[in-house]
Design a protein around this motif. Structure first.
Motif, PDB file in Angstrom:
ATOM      1  N   LEU A 520      21.737 117.505 -48.616  1.00  0.00           N
ATOM      2  CA  LEU A 520      21.324 116.107 -48.531  1.00  0.00           C
ATOM      3  C   LEU A 520      20.521 115.856 -47.263  1.00  0.00           C
ATOM      4  N   TYR A 521      20.989 116.396 -46.174  1.00  0.00           N
ATOM      5  CA  TYR A 521      20.375 116.147 -44.865  1.00  0.00           C
ATOM      6  C   TYR A 521      19.035 116.860 -44.722  1.00  0.00           C
ATOM      7  N   ASN A 522      18.938 118.072 -45.248  1.00  0.00           N
ATOM      8  CA  ASN A 522      17.758 118.903 -45.007  1.00  0.00           C
ATOM      9  C   ASN A 522      16.730 118.894 -46.126  1.00  0.00           C
ATOM     10  N   ARG A 523      17.101 118.390 -47.303  1.00  0.00           N
ATOM     11  CA  ARG A 523      16.164 118.469 -48.415  1.00  0.00           C
ATOM     12  C   ARG A 523      15.887 117.108 -49.034  1.00  0.00           C
ATOM     13  N   VAL A 524      16.938 116.352 -49.308  1.00  0.00           N
ATOM     14  CA  VAL A 524      16.749 115.060 -49.967  1.00  0.00           C
ATOM     15  C   VAL A 524      16.253 114.006 -48.979  1.00  0.00           C
ATOM     16  N   LEU A 525      16.864 113.982 -47.781  1.00  0.00           N
ATOM     17  CA  LEU A 525      16.549 112.933 -46.810  1.00  0.00           C
ATOM     18  C   LEU A 525      15.696 113.449 -45.663  1.00  0.00           C
ATOM     19  N   VAL A 526      14.959 114.527 -45.908  1.00  0.00           N
ATOM     20  CA  VAL A 526      14.243 115.170 -44.815  1.00  0.00           C
ATOM     21  C   VAL A 526      13.186 114.264 -44.198  1.00  0.00           C
ATOM     22  N   THR A 527      12.642 113.326 -44.959  1.00  0.00           N
ATOM     23  CA  THR A 527      11.590 112.450 -44.432  1.00  0.00           C
ATOM     24  C   THR A 527      12.100 111.052 -44.112  1.00  0.00           C
ATOM     25  N   ASN A 528      13.401 110.821 -44.252  1.00  0.00           N
ATOM     26  CA  ASN A 528      13.948 109.487 -44.035  1.00  0.00           C
ATOM     27  C   ASN A 528      14.967 109.540 -42.905  1.00  0.00           C
ATOM     28  N   SER A 529      14.544 109.204 -41.708  1.00  0.00           N
ATOM     29  CA  SER A 529      15.418 109.322 -40.541  1.00  0.00           C
ATOM     30  C   SER A 529      16.566 108.319 -40.592  1.00  0.00           C
ATOM     31  N   ARG A 530      16.333 107.135 -41.177  1.00  0.00           N
ATOM     32  CA  ARG A 530      17.407 106.146 -41.251  1.00  0.00           C
ATOM     33  C   ARG A 530      18.542 106.629 -42.135  1.00  0.00           C
ATOM     34  N   HIS A 531      18.195 107.186 -43.267  1.00  0.00           N
ATOM     35  CA  HIS A 531      19.228 107.695 -44.160  1.00  0.00           C
ATOM     36  C   HIS A 531      19.938 108.893 -43.544  1.00  0.00           C
ATOM     37  N   ARG A 532      19.216 109.684 -42.769  1.00  0.00           N
ATOM     38  CA  ARG A 532      19.857 110.799 -42.072  1.00  0.00           C
ATOM     39  C   ARG A 532      20.889 110.276 -41.076  1.00  0.00           C
TER      40      ARG A 532
END
Length: 664
Positions: A520-532
């Motif tokens: 989730l952290y490295n592939r799905v949300l890789v471009t969304n810092s807030r969701h990370r």
């Protein structure tokens, strides 16, 4: 290998259990420590080889057949250093848990090193392009306070360190058997992985030491607690499915038995099979070739005459155990005496939990099979293959990566004495996972003008990194195999739920959670810092709640009275009965009588409670009531009449002048 993260997780594991150092002995500790003759210096050390965990000879009819001499040996060392001071025993448990957590985190780091992360290719102008691949190693990214490449192993290691379901194994001294067995389990697996690596060396003798070490550590794990021998099954899964990357097609077509590329895997499986059969034979021999016998109250379903009840209950118990790992909200020192009520009909709503659990398990297996098949197809159709081929010839390590295109040359870098030589060309016809050449053509390596086929390279391939599906496969194996001996599938055991038995399977659950967060952290949300950041906040809340639950649960283990009071919500019959004995020892007769009667209200057929209540009433000169309690004790356990209980009745009868109506 980075040791910073294992050090952090080990430190957390130790800090969370510091408050157990002031605890006393509780529950089973009395029998295993305080009353165990095998801990005494005057007892011959050789007795440990013939006695069970509680100091009873294995051949005795009353033995539980729990053979754990290595764990008892550590208790004996504690006794030698501090006799019966609880502090030293609890310190030993905390150290074992911290070391086990560190080893587990090291393993998690190895597994997550390339399980489908992301990589960033930086351009000369400083810009970067994020690239993701489900089957290729990931590079490190800094995001906030955490390195993205460490988020998976950090999640797994920290959750394992803080998981509340471990409190019984760590806070209770007898739980050391589970913690030590888990440590040897991990060391056995790591030793076997070293054996697999050495198996591909040109030096035939290099794998002898790791092979012997694997056998010795497997024996140590079994001699610490029996179910740890299942590590051998996990090693088989690792060798066949992860190292050799056998696909469903290979397994169902029996190619694993016929193709040359699996020859090394069969060698490893043979080693593990011989080791496992020998250890099991040894275990059965020392057990006296007889299974243990348990009271019906320990495992009520085993005493049920209804096949439907036994089937529904035993199918529900794995779901209940798994839920306890996922949501350790309600914990207890004991789950016997129908603390988990029998599932007696198809209309019982708990059958929905059973169906959901097995449906999820089937879905997971289906996804694993599909992922293995997809990786095979991607290798055959020209996609990247994240394999590394280790060859040791002329002291050179040759690593190859395939771009999957037929007839295309790939660069190979040879290292000799830590110096990089010139690039060499490999001409291959679509080399795929497992080192197979496509279209029946052999891949050829051109070196110094001489050609040699890949057949000269060891046929068994070691992956340079682990795919996400590899982590799922190993995690599932770590959940399923260690739990099988406690599942009542092949033989009945003396419990239905036991938190310390879940210490080992929880590793697989923590790895799966870590993999989910990693992906989730490295592939799905890789471009969304807030969701990370949101992921990090949720992880922090989960870790904080687990840590708080663990610290609070440790307080219950400070004294037996605290422990039994906390257990009333789960197992009221046994908790009230044990509380009554404590009140009786403290000469709190009124509280003791109330506790005895509360226990009998929940479970009227407890002969021991009737007997103890009779003694209490007789000491208060309430002879008529005492006789009634003695009669009930004999009624529910006729053997008591031959153990002096009739004398107690006669003594009470002498004061009353009433006849005793005994109906066994």
């Amino acid at each position: 290998m980075d040791y910073a993260l294992p050090s952090v997780t080990a430190l957390l594991a130790a800090v969370l259990y510091i408050n157990t150092l002031s605890a006393g002995f509780a529950y089973d500790d009395s029998r295993a420590i305080q009353k165990n003759p095998d801990l005494l210096p005057e007892t011959p050390l050789w007795n440990l080889a013939y006695d069970d965990f509680w100091g009873t000879p294995l051949t005795h009819s009353g033995s539980h057949k729990s053979y754990r001499p290595l764990c008892v040996l550590t208790f004996r060392l504690n006794y030698l250093l501090g006799e019966l001071s609880p502090w030293g025993y609890h310190l030993g448990n905390v150290i074992c848990h911290a070391v086990t957590t560190a080893i587990f985190t090291l393993l998690a780091q190895k597994l997550f090193a390339g399980s489908g992360g992301v990589s960033r290719s930086f351009q000369p102008d400083g810009s970067g392009e994020i690239q993701g691949n489900g089957c290729t190693p990931g590079a490190s990214l800094l995001s906030g306070l955490l390195d993205a490449s460490k988020i998976g192993p950090a999640t797994a290691g920290l959750l394992f360190a803080a998981h509340p379901v471990h409190t019984e194994a760590v806070a209770g001294v007898v739980g050391r058997a589970d913690v030590l067995a888990c440590m040897f389990f991990l060391l056995t697996f790591l030793s076997y992985s070293l054996y697999v690596s050495c198996r591909h060396s040109d030096q035939p003798g290099s794998r002898v030491v790791p092979a012997l070490l694997t056998v010795l550590l497997a024996a140590a794990s079994m001699l610490t607690k029996e179910h740890a021998i299942t590590v051998l099954a996990v090693c088989v899964v690792y060798d066949v499915l992860v190292v050799h990357r056998a696909t469903p097609r290979d397994i169902f077509s029996l190619a694993v038995l016929t193709q040359a590329r699996f020859r090394r895997a069969l060698e490893g499986v043979a080693l593990l099979a011989v080791c496992g059969c020998s250890l099991l034979g040894f275990r059965i021999y020392f057990m006296g070739n007889k299974p243990p016998e348990f009271a019906p109250s320990d495992n009520p379903a085993s005493d049920s005459d209804s096949l439907l009840t036994r089937t529904l209950t035993y199918n529900f118990l794995p779901a209940a155990n798994f839920w306890l790992v996922l949501c350790p909200r309600l914990l207890s020192f004991d789950w016997s005496m129908e603390a988990v009520p029998l599932v007696e009909s198809l209309s019982d709503m708990r059958n929905l939990a059973t169906a959901g659990f097995y449906a999820s398990l089937v879905f997971l297996v289906f996804k694993v099979i599909k992922a293995l098949g997809d990786c095979e197809d991607s290798g055959e159709n020209g996609h990247k293959s994240d394999l590394s081929y280790n060859s040791h010839q002329n002291n050179r390590d040759v690593s190859m990566s395939s771009n999957g295109k037929n007839g295309v040359h790939n660069n190979i870098t040879s290292h000799n004495n830590n110096h990089t030589s010139t690039s060499q060309k490999v001409q291959q016809n679509g080399l795929s996972n497992g080192g197979r050449a496509h279209n029946g053509k052999a891949a050829t390596v051109h070196k110094n003008g001489h050609a040699r086929t890949l057949s000269s390279i060891p046929s068994s391939i070691i992956p340079s990194s682990f795919r996400s599906v590899d982590v799922v496969v190993l995690s599932t194996a770590m959940i399923v195999f260690p739990f099988i001996p406690a599942s009542n599938m092949f033989f009945y055991v003396g419990f239905v739920l036991a938190e310390r038995v879940l210490y080992m399977p929880s590793m697989g659950v923590c790895l799966l959670v870590g993999l989910g967060v990693h992906s989730l952290y490295n592939r799905v949300l890789v471009t969304n810092s807030r969701h990370r950041c949101l992921v990090l906040v949720i992880l922090a809340i989960l870790l904080a709640s687990f840590s708080a639950k663990t610290v609070l649960r440790n307080r219950d283990w400070q004294t037996e009275e605290n422990l039994y009071k906390a257990g009333v919500a789960v197992n009221p019959a046994k908790a009230w009965g044990n509380l009554a004995n404590i009140f009786n020892d403290k000469q709190e007769s009124e509280n003791a009588e109330e506790a005895y009667r509360n226990a009998l209200k929940y479970r009227p057929n407890m002969a021991d409670v009737h007997y103890n209540l009779g003694i209490l009433l007789q000491n208060q000169k309430r002879y008529t009531e005492a006789i009634e309690s003695y009669n009930k004790a004999i009624h529910f356990r006729p053997k008591l009449s031959a153990q002096g209980l009739k004398a107690k009745e006669a003594e009470a009868h002498g004061y009353t002048g009433h006849s005793i109506q005994w109906n066994p």
